[in-house]
Design an enzyme around this catalytic site. Structure first.
Site, PDB file in Angstrom:
ATOM      1  N   GLU A 155       9.292   9.228 -16.550  1.00  0.00           N
ATOM      2  CA  GLU A 155       7.899   9.629 -16.776  1.00  0.00           C
ATOM      3  C   GLU A 155       7.446   9.261 -18.192  1.00  0.00           C
ATOM      4  O   GLU A 155       6.318   8.816 -18.411  1.00  0.00           O
ATOM      5  CB  GLU A 155       7.738  11.134 -16.547  1.00  0.00           C
ATOM      6  CG  GLU A 155       7.905  11.517 -15.085  1.00  0.00           C
ATOM      7  CD  GLU A 155       8.057  13.018 -14.898  1.00  0.00           C
ATOM      8  OE1 GLU A 155       7.193  13.610 -14.261  1.00  0.00           O
ATOM      9  OE2 GLU A 155       9.040  13.599 -15.398  1.00  0.00           O
ATOM     10  N   SER A 194      14.810  22.138 -15.008  1.00  0.00           N
ATOM     11  CA  SER A 194      13.629  22.960 -15.201  1.00  0.00           C
ATOM     12  C   SER A 194      14.087  24.315 -15.729  1.00  0.00           C
ATOM     13  O   SER A 194      15.119  24.830 -15.312  1.00  0.00           O
ATOM     14  CB  SER A 194      12.900  23.138 -13.866  1.00  0.00           C
ATOM     15  OG  SER A 194      12.109  24.311 -13.913  1.00  0.00           O
ATOM     16  N   HIS A 215       0.838  -1.223   0.000  1.00  0.00           N
ATOM     17  CA  HIS A 215       0.000   0.000   0.000  1.00  0.00           C
ATOM     18  C   HIS A 215       0.864   1.263   0.000  1.00  0.00           C
ATOM     19  O   HIS A 215       0.423   2.311   0.467  1.00  0.00           O
ATOM     20  CB  HIS A 215      -0.949   0.039   1.197  1.00  0.00           C
ATOM     21  CG  HIS A 215      -1.667  -1.255   1.444  1.00  0.00           C
ATOM     22  ND1 HIS A 215      -2.902  -1.521   0.918  1.00  0.00           N
ATOM     23  CD2 HIS A 215      -1.297  -2.362   2.128  1.00  0.00           C
ATOM     24  CE1 HIS A 215      -3.280  -2.741   1.294  1.00  0.00           C
ATOM     25  NE2 HIS A 215      -2.315  -3.273   2.019  1.00  0.00           N
ATOM     26  N   LYS A 239      15.980  22.065  -9.768  1.00  0.00           N
ATOM     27  CA  LYS A 239      15.306  20.813 -10.093  1.00  0.00           C
ATOM     28  C   LYS A 239      16.080  19.866 -10.992  1.00  0.00           C
ATOM     29  O   LYS A 239      16.822  20.269 -11.874  1.00  0.00           O
ATOM     30  CB  LYS A 239      13.942  21.113 -10.736  1.00  0.00           C
ATOM     31  CG  LYS A 239      13.000  21.699  -9.721  1.00  0.00           C
ATOM     32  CD  LYS A 239      11.572  21.492 -10.038  1.00  0.00           C
ATOM     33  CE  LYS A 239      11.144  20.057 -10.002  1.00  0.00           C
ATOM     34  NZ  LYS A 239       9.756  19.952 -10.417  1.00  0.00           N
TER      35      LYS A 239
END
Ligand code: ARG
Length: 466
Positions: free
Chosen positions: A299, A286, A165, A292
Site C-alpha cells: 500500500e 492489526s 476489466h 489480520k
C-alpha cells in the site's frame, strides 16, 4: 536588529557592493544549505578537478592548487565526521565549503572560484548527484528484474486467471504474468540507461552563463569527473535542468509500474482471492483484529507514486516559462529530486523483498483459473478450426454454451456432449481437449503468448540481458 539579524555585516562571498546584510526573512528564503548539503561530496570533487585544471593551465600556481586540495580533503573528512558547522548565513553548500577553505588555507582559497560561477558549479554538483542516483536505480531495477525472473521460472506452468476489466478473461500462467513486470521494469531500466547517456556532459566551465576568458580546458575537467565530454553551450548549461526532469519522469513511470504491481499484491493477498501469501517480513498486523495480515508495504509503495508524480509536476512547473539563463527559481529543483529518489529507492527495495518472499498459492490460482468460463475463447477457436465456423458465428454459439452452463450452474467442461451438440451439431468429443485450463494455456504458443514453452523462451532471453 529586532529580527535577530546582523544587518551590519554584508555577505563575505558577494557583499562587496552591499552596505548591510540580508533580513532574517531574506536569509531564510534564500538559503539552500538545509538541503543542498547533500551535495557536499560532488561539490568537493568538482572543486578538486577545477583546481587541478586551473593549475595545469597556469591559471593558479601548483602551490595554491595543493593547498586547495589539502583543504578540501580536510573539509571532506570534517563533513563525514559530522564536525563541520554548516551556516545558513553562507546560503548554500558552495559558499559553506569555500568559506571553510578560506579559514583553513587563507588567501589561496580565493583563487578556487577563478573561471567559474556558482551557476555552473551547482549544475555540475547536481548533475553528478543525479547521475549517481540513476546508476543506483539501474542496479536496483536489475535486482527487481532478477527476483521476477526467478518467480517466473518457478511458475512457468502455474495456471491462473488472466483478467481484463478485472473480470476473468482467459487462463494464463503466473510465470507469464511475472514476465509482464519484467518487460515494464526492463523498459524503466532502459530509460535510466538512456538518461545516463543523455546527461553525460560536464557543465563546469560554463561559468555564470557566457563562458570565460581564462584559458581553461573543459575537456580536462569533463574527463576527470567521469563525463563523456563537456556541454556545448554555456547559456544552455546553466539554464538546463532536463536531467532532473528526466530523472523525475523516469521515476514517475517506474513508480506507476510499481503501483500497479502493489495494487495486484493487495488484491491477490485478500482472503477472497488468496493467490499469494506475503511473508511476515513484508506485512503487518492489526492492533484490534488479531486475524489480520495487512499488505502495508504494498500500500505504501502504491502511495509513494503520488509523491513521486508530485515532484515531477512541481519541477516542471518551476521550470516552465523561466527565461534563459540561470534564475534562483532553479534552487527549488533539489528537494523534489532528493525526495523522489528516496521514495523510489524505498519502493523498489520493498517490492524486490516482497517478490522474493512471495508464497504462490498454486491451488487457489488453479481453481480460480477454471471458473468464470475462462476457456470460452478456446471453445470458439475450436469451432472455427474443427467445425469450419466463421469466428463471429463461433463466438455466438459459445455464448449460448456459456448461458447454458450458467443456467446449469456448472463449468463449460462439465456440459455433456449432447448439450454441446444441441448448440452446434459439428461439436465432437475432441472439444473437451481444449476446455481445460492447462490445454488452453499450452495452446497459446504465439510469440509472446502464455504457453509455458513461450514463457520459458522469454525468460531465457531476459537472462541473457542483465
Ligand atoms: N544555491 C544555488 C542553487 O541551488 C546555487 C547557485 C546560485 N547562483 C546564483 N547566481 N545565485 O541554485
Amino acid at each position: 536588529m529586532a529580527d535577530g539579524t546582523d544587518q551590519k555585516s554584508s555577505n563575505q562571498m558577494w557583499g562587496g557592493r552591499f552596505a548591510s546584510g540580508p533580513s532574517a526573512i531574506m536569509e531564510e528564503i534564500n538559503a539552500s544549505i538545509g538541503f543542498d548539503k547533500k551535495l557536499y561530496a560532488q561539490d568537493i570533487r568538482g572543486s578538486m578537478a577545477h583546481a587541478a585544471m586551473l593549475a595545469s593551465k597556469g591559471i593558479i600556481s601548483p602551490e595554491d592548487k595543493d593547498k586547495i586540495t589539502d583543504g578540501l580533503n580536510t573539509i571532506l573528512s570534517e563533513i563525514e565526521a559530522g564536525s563541520f558547522e554548516f551556516s545558513r548565513k553562507l546560503e548554500d553548500i558552495h559558499m559553506n565549503i569555500e568559506a571553510r577553505l578560506a579559514t583553513l588555507i587563507g588567501s589561496a582559497a580565493g583563487r578556487l572560484h577563478t573561471a567559474r560561477s556558482r551557476n555552473d558549479q551547482v549544475a555540475l554538483d547536481f548533475r553528478l548527484w543525479v547521475k549517481e542516483e540513476l546508476q543506483k536505480t539501474e542496479g536496483m531495477l536489475t535486482a527487481l528484474i532478477a527476483a521476477f525472473l526467478d518467480r517466473a521460472e518457478e511458475n512457468a506452468d502455474t495456471v491462473m486467471p488472466g483478467f481484463t476489466h478485472l473480470q476473468t478473461a482467459q487462463p494464463v500462467t503466473f510465470g507469464h504474468h511475472c514476465m509482464a513486470y519484467v518487460e515494464m521494469f526492463g523498459r524503466d531500466r532502459a530509460r535510466v540507461r538512456h538518461a545516463i547517456e543523455h546527461m553525460d556532459e560536464s557543465p563546469i566551465g560554463a561559468a555564470a552563463l557566457a563562458g570565460t576568458g581564462y584559458p581553461i580546458d573543459r575537456h580536462m575537467t569533463a574527463k576527470a569527473l567521469g563525463f563523456r565530454e563537456p556541454t556545448r553551450n554555456s547559456i544552455d548549461t546553466v539554464s538546463d535542468r532536463d536531467f532532473a526532469l528526466e530523472f523525475l519522469s523516469i521515476a514517475s513511470i517506474c513508480a506507476t509500474h510499481l503501483s500497479r504491481l502493489a495494487e495486484e499484491i493487495v488484491i491477490w493477498s485478500t482472503p477472497q482471492f488468496g493467490f499469494i501469501r506475503l511473508s511476515d517480513a513484508f506485512s503487518t498486523g492489526s492492533s484490534i483484529m488479531p486475524q489480520k495480515k495487512n499488505p502495508d508495504a504494498a500500500e505504501l509503495v502504491r502511495a509513494k507514486t503520488g509523491r513521486i508524480n508530485g515532484s515531477l509536476i512541481a519541477l516542471l512547473t518551476v521550470m516552465k516559462g523561466l527565461p534563459l539563463a540561470y534564475s534562483k527559481d532553479m534552487q527549488e529543483d533539489k528537494e523534489q529530486v532528493f525526495d523522489a529518489a528516496e521514495s523510489l529507492e524505498l519502493a523498489i527495495a520493498a517490492m524486490t523483498g516482497m517478490i522474493r518472499d512471495l508464497e504462490v498459492r498454486k491451488d487457489r490460482m488453479r481453481a480460480a483459473a477454471g471458473s468464470g468460463y475462462s476457456t470460452a475463447t478456446d471453445l470458439a477457436d475450436w469451432l472455427v478450426r474443427e467445425a469450419g465456423l466463421p469466428f463471429r458465428d463461433a463466438h455466438h454459439a459459445t455464448g449460448n454454451a456459456v448461458a447454458l452452463a450458467e443456467k446449469k450452474g456448472c463449468d463449460l467442461a462439465d456440459l455433456s456432449l449432447e448439450d454441446l451438440q444441441a448448440i452446434h451439431p459439428g461439436i465432437t468429443k475432441g472439444v473437451f481437449d481444449v476446455l481445460s485450463v492447462e490445454a488452453s494455456v499450452a495452446s497459446r504458443t504465439s510469440f509472446g503468448g502464455t504457453a509455458p514453452s513461450e514463457v520459458k523462451k522469454q525468460i531465457a532471453w531476459w537472462r541473457g540481458r542483465n
